[in-house]
Write an enzyme that holds these catalytic residues in place. Structure first.
Site, PDB file in Angstrom:
ATOM      1  N   GLU A  44     -33.611  14.497  68.872  1.00 34.96           N
ATOM      2  CA  GLU A  44     -32.906  13.428  68.168  1.00 34.96           C
ATOM      3  C   GLU A  44     -32.380  12.447  69.204  1.00 34.96           C
ATOM      4  O   GLU A  44     -31.693  12.838  70.146  1.00 34.96           O
ATOM      5  CB  GLU A  44     -31.743  13.965  67.341  1.00 34.96           C
ATOM      6  CG  GLU A  44     -30.994  12.857  66.587  1.00 34.96           C
ATOM      7  CD  GLU A  44     -29.707  13.325  65.932  1.00 34.96           C
ATOM      8  OE1 GLU A  44     -29.228  12.617  65.026  1.00 34.96           O
ATOM      9  OE2 GLU A  44     -29.168  14.381  66.333  1.00 34.96           O
ATOM     10  N   ASP A 118     -28.508   1.760  66.251  1.00 34.27           N
ATOM     11  CA  ASP A 118     -27.933   0.419  66.287  1.00 34.27           C
ATOM     12  C   ASP A 118     -28.978  -0.580  65.789  1.00 34.27           C
ATOM     13  O   ASP A 118     -30.089  -0.628  66.323  1.00 34.27           O
ATOM     14  CB  ASP A 118     -27.532   0.080  67.726  1.00 34.27           C
ATOM     15  CG  ASP A 118     -26.653  -1.164  67.821  1.00 34.27           C
ATOM     16  OD1 ASP A 118     -26.841  -2.092  67.009  1.00 34.27           O
ATOM     17  OD2 ASP A 118     -25.790  -1.211  68.712  1.00 34.27           O
ATOM     18  N   LYS A 122     -29.543  -9.443  65.838  1.00 34.06           N
ATOM     19  CA  LYS A 122     -29.955 -10.751  66.365  1.00 34.06           C
ATOM     20  C   LYS A 122     -31.381 -10.696  66.902  1.00 34.06           C
ATOM     21  O   LYS A 122     -31.767  -9.744  67.571  1.00 34.06           O
ATOM     22  CB  LYS A 122     -28.980 -11.198  67.458  1.00 34.06           C
ATOM     23  CG  LYS A 122     -27.567 -11.445  66.939  1.00 34.06           C
ATOM     24  CD  LYS A 122     -26.649 -11.920  68.041  1.00 34.06           C
ATOM     25  CE  LYS A 122     -25.240 -12.171  67.483  1.00 34.06           C
ATOM     26  NZ  LYS A 122     -24.289 -12.611  68.537  1.00 34.06           N
ATOM     27  N   THR A 191     -25.856  13.166  58.773  1.00 31.85           N
ATOM     28  CA  THR A 191     -25.129  12.837  59.993  1.00 31.85           C
ATOM     29  C   THR A 191     -23.711  12.418  59.598  1.00 31.85           C
ATOM     30  O   THR A 191     -23.405  12.221  58.418  1.00 31.85           O
ATOM     31  CB  THR A 191     -25.791  11.677  60.751  1.00 31.85           C
ATOM     32  OG1 THR A 191     -25.532  10.445  60.068  1.00 31.85           O
ATOM     33  CG2 THR A 191     -27.303  11.874  60.864  1.00 31.85           C
ATOM     34  N   GLU A 192     -22.851  12.236  60.598  1.00 33.22           N
ATOM     35  CA  GLU A 192     -21.498  11.756  60.321  1.00 33.22           C
ATOM     36  C   GLU A 192     -21.528  10.376  59.662  1.00 33.22           C
ATOM     37  O   GLU A 192     -20.802  10.115  58.697  1.00 33.22           O
ATOM     38  CB  GLU A 192     -20.681  11.693  61.618  1.00 33.22           C
ATOM     39  CG  GLU A 192     -20.295  13.042  62.190  1.00 33.22           C
ATOM     40  CD  GLU A 192     -21.347  13.661  63.102  1.00 33.22           C
ATOM     41  OE1 GLU A 192     -21.108  14.746  63.644  1.00 33.22           O
ATOM     42  OE2 GLU A 192     -22.433  13.055  63.258  1.00 33.22           O
ATOM     43  N   TYR A 193     -22.366   9.497  60.204  1.00 32.63           N
ATOM     44  CA  TYR A 193     -22.484   8.152  59.629  1.00 32.63           C
ATOM     45  C   TYR A 193     -23.001   8.205  58.203  1.00 32.63           C
ATOM     46  O   TYR A 193     -22.536   7.474  57.325  1.00 32.63           O
ATOM     47  CB  TYR A 193     -23.425   7.285  60.480  1.00 32.63           C
ATOM     48  CG  TYR A 193     -22.800   6.703  61.713  1.00 32.63           C
ATOM     49  CD1 TYR A 193     -21.859   5.677  61.624  1.00 32.63           C
ATOM     50  CD2 TYR A 193     -23.147   7.154  62.976  1.00 32.63           C
ATOM     51  CE1 TYR A 193     -21.275   5.136  62.755  1.00 32.63           C
ATOM     52  CE2 TYR A 193     -22.574   6.612  64.126  1.00 32.63           C
ATOM     53  CZ  TYR A 193     -21.643   5.607  64.002  1.00 32.63           C
ATOM     54  OH  TYR A 193     -21.063   5.072  65.136  1.00 32.63           O
ATOM     55  N   GLU A 194     -23.976   9.050  57.972  1.00 33.23           N
ATOM     56  CA  GLU A 194     -24.581   9.159  56.647  1.00 33.23           C
ATOM     57  C   GLU A 194     -23.550   9.561  55.603  1.00 33.23           C
ATOM     58  O   GLU A 194     -23.503   9.000  54.498  1.00 33.23           O
ATOM     59  CB  GLU A 194     -25.718  10.181  56.700  1.00 33.23           C
ATOM     60  CG  GLU A 194     -26.495  10.314  55.415  1.00 33.23           C
ATOM     61  CD  GLU A 194     -27.712  11.206  55.571  1.00 33.23           C
ATOM     62  OE1 GLU A 194     -28.377  11.467  54.560  1.00 33.23           O
ATOM     63  OE2 GLU A 194     -27.995  11.640  56.704  1.00 33.23           O
TER      64      GLU A 194
END
Length: 214
Positions: A44, A118, A122, A191-194
């Site tokens: 990962e 990330d 831009k 995941t934590e973000y998920e």
């Protein structure tokens, strides 16, 4: 998700060399020697605090895992999870994933996980996206023939960009979900973000892609 600085993290990582591999280049081409058992290897990139990689290791004891994370204050939390669960099929690398070929060679890895990378929205930062063609080429150089990338994100723009990038590179799009948590997938490890984003009602996008070099 703001990360609190942990000045003691580096020392703790150094104190656990059997889990946090200090000189990973020495295992290039022979990663099975770093694990208790010789098994398939999945990695990962951007493992963060380690919820996903440790969850996968518990769920699939027949597979070896490596979590790669360059932020010491994040990866030390992954180390804590591994120590707590006493997992022998997961290791950590506190390195920059852009140097992947220094640590792995062709056929070392069967699968790459990219979770909530990330988005670098831009245009001038396109080359930094982990699904940009130069990264896809790098993954191909360390994967087995027919190796796979499994990708998850909450960012629709990055997901659309990545599907296009995968397709243009010649990868086979195996499985695409525009709303993972309503897709019926039963063995998803969050995941934590998920967890954070899905709790807010945001869609989670996921796809599996395969290199056609068998």
């Amino acid at each position: 998700m703001r990360l609190r600085n942990k000045p003691w993290a580096k020392e703790k990582l150094m104190q656990n060399p059997k889990i946090v591999i200090q000189e990973p280049e020495h295992f290039r081409g022979r990663w099975s020697e770093a694990f208790a058992k010789k098994q398939l290897l999945h990695i990962e990139i951007g493992t963060g605090k380690g919820r996903f990689i440790t969850g996968m290791a518990k769920q699939n004891p027949h597979i070896n895992y490596i979590g790669i994370e360059k932020q010491e204050s994040a990866i030390v939390s992954a180390l804590d999870k591994i120590l707590e669960e006493q997992l022998d099929n997961v290791k950590l690398l506190n390195v920059d994933a852009s140097r992947l070929v220094e640590y792995f060679q062709k056929n070392d890895i069967e699968r790459v996980y990219l979770n909530f990378s990330d988005p670098w929205p831009k245009n001038r930062h396109e080359k930094r996206r982990l699904t940009y063609k130069s990264f896809l080429r790098m993954y191909e150089s360390v994967l087995v023939d027919g190796g796979e990338i499994h990708f998850k994100t909450d960012n629709q723009g990055l997901f659309e960009y990545s599907l296009k990038s995968f397709s243009e590179y010649g990868l086979l799009l195996k499985d695409i979900s525009l709303d993972l948590h309503n897709s019926g997938m039963e063995d998803n490890v969050m995941t934590e973000y998920e967890e954070k984003f899905s709790a807010k009602g945001q869609r989670i996008y996921r796809c599996e892609v395969k290199y056609l070099n068998e």
